[in-house]
Design a protein around this motif. Structure first.
Motif, short mmCIF file in Angstrom:
data_model
loop_
_atom_site.label_atom_id
_atom_site.label_comp_id
_atom_site.label_asym_id
_atom_site.label_seq_id
_atom_site.Cartn_x
_atom_site.Cartn_y
_atom_site.Cartn_z
N ARG A 173 0.85 -1.20 0.21
CA ARG A 173 0.03 -0.01 -0.02
C ARG A 173 0.92 1.32 -0.17
O ARG A 173 0.60 2.22 -0.80
CB ARG A 173 -0.89 0.14 1.32
N LEU A 186 -15.31 -6.18 -7.14
CA LEU A 186 -14.85 -5.05 -6.93
C LEU A 186 -14.41 -4.44 -5.57
O LEU A 186 -13.68 -3.75 -5.52
CB LEU A 186 -15.78 -3.97 -7.44
N GLU A 187 -15.37 -4.64 -4.55
CA GLU A 187 -15.10 -4.47 -3.25
C GLU A 187 -13.99 -5.17 -2.66
O GLU A 187 -13.07 -4.64 -1.92
CB GLU A 187 -16.50 -5.18 -2.31
N ALA A 230 -5.53 -1.87 -9.81
CA ALA A 230 -6.57 -1.05 -9.22
C ALA A 230 -6.24 0.38 -9.19
O ALA A 230 -6.99 1.16 -9.47
CB ALA A 230 -6.74 -1.62 -7.93
N TYR A 231 -4.90 0.54 -9.14
CA TYR A 231 -4.63 2.10 -9.13
C TYR A 231 -4.39 2.71 -10.44
O TYR A 231 -5.10 3.85 -10.88
CB TYR A 231 -2.97 2.39 -8.63
N ARG A 276 -10.78 -3.70 -4.01
CA ARG A 276 -10.28 -2.11 -3.57
C ARG A 276 -9.79 -2.29 -2.17
O ARG A 276 -9.15 -1.76 -1.72
CB ARG A 276 -11.95 -1.48 -3.45
N GLY A 321 -6.19 -1.70 -0.92
CA GLY A 321 -5.85 -0.49 -0.12
C GLY A 321 -4.89 -1.11 1.29
O GLY A 321 -4.60 -0.67 2.16
N LEU A 350 -9.36 2.63 -9.35
CA LEU A 350 -10.29 2.27 -8.44
C LEU A 350 -9.96 2.52 -6.87
O LEU A 350 -10.82 2.30 -6.12
CB LEU A 350 -10.55 0.75 -8.70
N VAL A 351 -8.83 2.93 -6.72
CA VAL A 351 -8.29 3.53 -5.42
C VAL A 351 -8.03 4.96 -5.43
O VAL A 351 -7.15 5.29 -6.42
CB VAL A 351 -7.08 2.65 -4.87
#
Length: 216
Positions: free
Chosen positions: A133, A160-161, A209-210, A164, A168, A214-215
């Motif tokens: 992270r 997706l949850e 994701a980045y 993310r 994170g 998405l984050v």
């Protein structure tokens, strides 16, 4: 048996790594080399499960060799564990972007090296979630898409949850607690995410994701 190729330009370090690895009943050193180009050639011929890769070497360095072995578009990617003397964020970032599955320092104890090889061979990322992270977050501006790039992520709302939360820096147990689901269910979701997105491990999922925004 996990097949390992050791690549380092210092013969003493190469021999030391090989001796430690070969002493394990589940690990086998199938080759050694001293530069990045030789690593690419030997990997194509020997088909190791994991390449233990130095960064600074003559010819092509470990970052470029990793890109040729594990980067995007490679037909038969090899898992790469980068092991270096230099604790520099930029090296870690470049190694992960090139396709490495993990990053260790050479002064790590032998047990960490062996754990790293087994972890990477098993398809997981070596970096702890909080390290991932911090690292990816620091360089997020480099890998995020420009404004207006369509978000065509082929995942369900629940996937997706999970993605993310994973991006994170949450562990599987933390994701399970946050979503009130079992640890095994989280593992299933992570596996589906990697399969759908054609990603090799959790590190690549974080970068994805980045890139997709998405984050935040």
């Amino acid at each position: 048996m996990i097949r390992v190729l050791v690549c380092d330009d210092q013969a003493l370090i190469r021999t030391g790594f090989a001796t430690i690895i070969d002493a394990q009943p589940d690990l086998e050193v199938v080759g050694e080399c001293g530069d990045g180009l030789a690593a690419v050639d030997q990997a194509a011929r020997l088909r190791p499960d994991v390449v233990v890769m130095d960064v600074r070497m003559p010819g092509i360095d470990g970052i470029e060799a990793t890109r040729r072995l594990a980067g995007a578009g490679v037909d038969h990617p090899v898992k790469v564990l980068v092991v270096t003397t230099f604790n520099v964020d930029e090296y870690v970032y470049q190694a992960l972007r090139a396709g490495a599955s993990g990053f260790l320092l050479k002064d790590a104890p032998p047990a960490q090296l062996l754990h790293g090889i087994r972890t990477v061979a098993g398809g997981a990322a070596l970096l702890a979630p909080e390290v991932t992270r911090q690292l990816v977050g620091r360089y997020a501006t480099r890998i995020r898409p420009a404004a207006g790039v369509p978000d065509d992520v082929p995942l369900t709302a629940r996937e997706l949850e999970v993605l993310r939360l994973l991006a994170g820096g949450r562990s599987n147990s933390e994701i399970a607690a946050a979503l009130v689901i079992s640890h095994e269910t989280v593992k299933t979701y992570v596996s589906r995410i990697l399969t759908k997105l054609e990603l090799r491990d959790r590190v690549q999922a974080v970068v994805y994701a980045y890139r997709r925004g998405l984050v935040l």
